[in-house]
Every structure is written in structure tokens, then in C-alpha cells.
Write a protein that holds these residues in place. Structure first.
Motif, PDB file in Angstrom:
ATOM      1  N   SER A   1     -62.972  34.133 -18.311  1.00  0.00           N
ATOM      2  CA  SER A   1     -61.937  33.278 -17.719  1.00  0.00           C
ATOM      3  C   SER A   1     -62.315  31.806 -17.854  1.00  0.00           C
ATOM      4  O   SER A   1     -63.495  31.455 -17.845  1.00  0.00           O
ATOM      5  CB  SER A   1     -61.727  33.640 -16.253  1.00  0.00           C
ATOM      6  N   PRO A   2     -61.315  30.912 -17.977  1.00  0.00           N
ATOM      7  CA  PRO A   2     -61.607  29.485 -18.205  1.00  0.00           C
ATOM      8  C   PRO A   2     -62.294  28.781 -17.039  1.00  0.00           C
ATOM      9  O   PRO A   2     -62.886  27.725 -17.230  1.00  0.00           O
ATOM     10  CB  PRO A   2     -60.233  28.862 -18.446  1.00  0.00           C
ATOM     11  N   ASP A   3     -62.269  29.352 -15.839  1.00  0.00           N
ATOM     12  CA  ASP A   3     -62.906  28.688 -14.704  1.00  0.00           C
ATOM     13  C   ASP A   3     -64.387  29.057 -14.570  1.00  0.00           C
ATOM     14  O   ASP A   3     -65.067  28.590 -13.662  1.00  0.00           O
ATOM     15  CB  ASP A   3     -62.175  29.031 -13.412  1.00  0.00           C
ATOM     16  N   THR A   4     -64.920  29.863 -15.473  1.00  0.00           N
ATOM     17  CA  THR A   4     -66.321  30.291 -15.418  1.00  0.00           C
ATOM     18  C   THR A   4     -67.218  29.236 -16.052  1.00  0.00           C
ATOM     19  O   THR A   4     -66.956  28.759 -17.147  1.00  0.00           O
ATOM     20  CB  THR A   4     -66.492  31.625 -16.176  1.00  0.00           C
ATOM     21  N   VAL A   5     -68.276  28.878 -15.332  1.00  0.00           N
ATOM     22  CA  VAL A   5     -69.303  27.961 -15.848  1.00  0.00           C
ATOM     23  C   VAL A   5     -70.674  28.585 -15.616  1.00  0.00           C
ATOM     24  O   VAL A   5     -70.847  29.415 -14.720  1.00  0.00           O
ATOM     25  CB  VAL A   5     -69.241  26.563 -15.186  1.00  0.00           C
ATOM     26  N   CYS A   6     -71.640  28.183 -16.412  1.00  0.00           N
ATOM     27  CA  CYS A   6     -73.010  28.661 -16.248  1.00  0.00           C
ATOM     28  C   CYS A   6     -73.602  28.046 -14.981  1.00  0.00           C
ATOM     29  O   CYS A   6     -73.545  26.827 -14.799  1.00  0.00           O
ATOM     30  CB  CYS A   6     -73.847  28.276 -17.467  1.00  0.00           C
ATOM     31  N   PRO A   7     -74.179  28.848 -14.095  1.00  0.00           N
ATOM     32  CA  PRO A   7     -74.727  28.300 -12.855  1.00  0.00           C
ATOM     33  C   PRO A   7     -75.984  27.470 -13.050  1.00  0.00           C
ATOM     34  O   PRO A   7     -76.331  26.665 -12.194  1.00  0.00           O
ATOM     35  CB  PRO A   7     -75.010  29.530 -11.998  1.00  0.00           C
TER      36      PRO A   7
END
Length: 183
Positions: free
Chosen positions: A90-96
Motif C-alpha cells: 500500500s502507498p502509505d507504507t514506509v520503512c520504520p
């Protein structure tokens, strides 16, 4: 009557001064015998305290800086992920850890929840957000030690290095941290 009392008081003071002089003479000239129990004996050292575990803290990195470092070392750019599966990220996923956008993250397990960052090479779960900011490392081997048991009402955490069989008991309180190592 008052003369007798004054004489007895003076005699008492004389005796006290002689006792003090004798005590000083004994302390200076007569050595005391050795203690009955020698606390430095290996017989009493059942638990030897080893080095405390190393605390390694993780810093949040910038994915742009990591990409530029990769570009300078390998003389080519790291390409974004081409999603070919039926489970796109999904586009709202970022690497923590590095903050890389979804273009550098791919589904690692085919829709079962594990994602992988291509920039930082980190595996993570999108729903799990409680990443550790520090980890404990065994001082003898340099490997990570894992938690065996946590006792919350006593603020005690017990860790173990399974490679060598060491147990680290960490007592956490509001004022200090004490670490005891059992081999």
C-alpha cells in the motif's frame, strides 16, 4: 565527703588515660591475628560477576542518504521495486528504520504480512510497530542475547546468551540499573 569524690574522679581519669595509652601501644606493636574467614578465598566466590552486556542503540537513518552511499560505492543507483505479485504494498507504507517510501518496499512472504525494505534490507510487519531502539549484546561472543522472562512487579528482566549458556539478570529501577551475570 567532697574531697573523697574529687580524689576518686581524679583517680578514675588517671586510670582511663593509662587504658588509652595501653590500647595505643597494643594497636601499634602487637599484630592482630588473621581473620577466621578469608573472604577473598575462591571457596566463597560461588557466583563470579562477568562483564555486563553491551547495549547497542539503533539510530533512525535517512533512506536518501543510504541511496546516495549505495550510488557512490557501487557506481549505480538502486532501482525501486517493480511489484509483479497480486499483493502490492500500500502507498502509505514506509520503512520504520530508514523511512523509505513504498516504492522501495516489497512483499516478502506473498501476502502473509512480512514486508522487506530494499534500501535498508530490513524485514518488518506493517501491523507491528514496536521496534526495539536498543538491544543487548553478549560481551564474550558479540551475539545478541534474548529475553527469557520479565517480572514486571519487581522490574526484573532475565536475558540469556544461548550460544555459551550465560544468564544475565537485569534489575531495572527508577534510579539505577544493576546487572548480575550467572555462568
Amino acid at each position: 565527703m567532697s574531697t573523697i569524690i574529687s580524689i576518686l574522679v581524679k583517680y578514675n581519669q588517671l586510670l582511663l588515660s593509662q587504658i588509652n595509652q595501653l590500647l595505643i601501644f597494643i594497636a601499634k606493636n602487637i599484630p592482630l591475628s588473621k581473620l577466621k574467614y578469608d573472604m577473598t578465598s575462591p571457596k566463597y566466590n560461588k557466583h563470579i560477576v562477568d562483564k555486563s552486556p553491551i547495549i547497542k542503540t539503533f539510530k533512525r537513518l535517512d533512506y536518501k542518504q543510504l541511496l546516495s552511499e549505495y550510488n557512490t560505492t557501487h557506481c549505480k543507483e538502486k532501482k525501486p521495486v517493480n511489484s509483479r505479485g497480486k499483493n502490492p504494498v500500500s502507498p502509505d507504507t514506509v520503512c520504520p528504520q530508514c523511512g523509505a517510501p513504498h516504492t522501495y518496499i516489497y512483499d516478502n512472504t506473498g501476502g502473509r504480512g512480512q514486508l522487506r525494505c530494499k534500501v535498508f534490507d530490513l524485514r518488518f510487519n506493517k501491523t507491528k510497530v514496536d521496534f526495539k531502539t536498543e538491544t543487548f549484546i553478549c560481551p564474550m561472543l558479540g551475539s545478541g542475547i534474548s529475553t527469557i522472562r520479565v517480572i514486571y512487579n519487581l522490574s526484573i528482566s532475565i536475558f540469556a546468551c544461548f550460544i555459551k549458556g550465560l544468564l544475565f539478570t537485569i534489575f531495572l529501577s527508577s534510579s539505577s540499573v544493576r546487572i548480575i551475570v550467572f555462568t
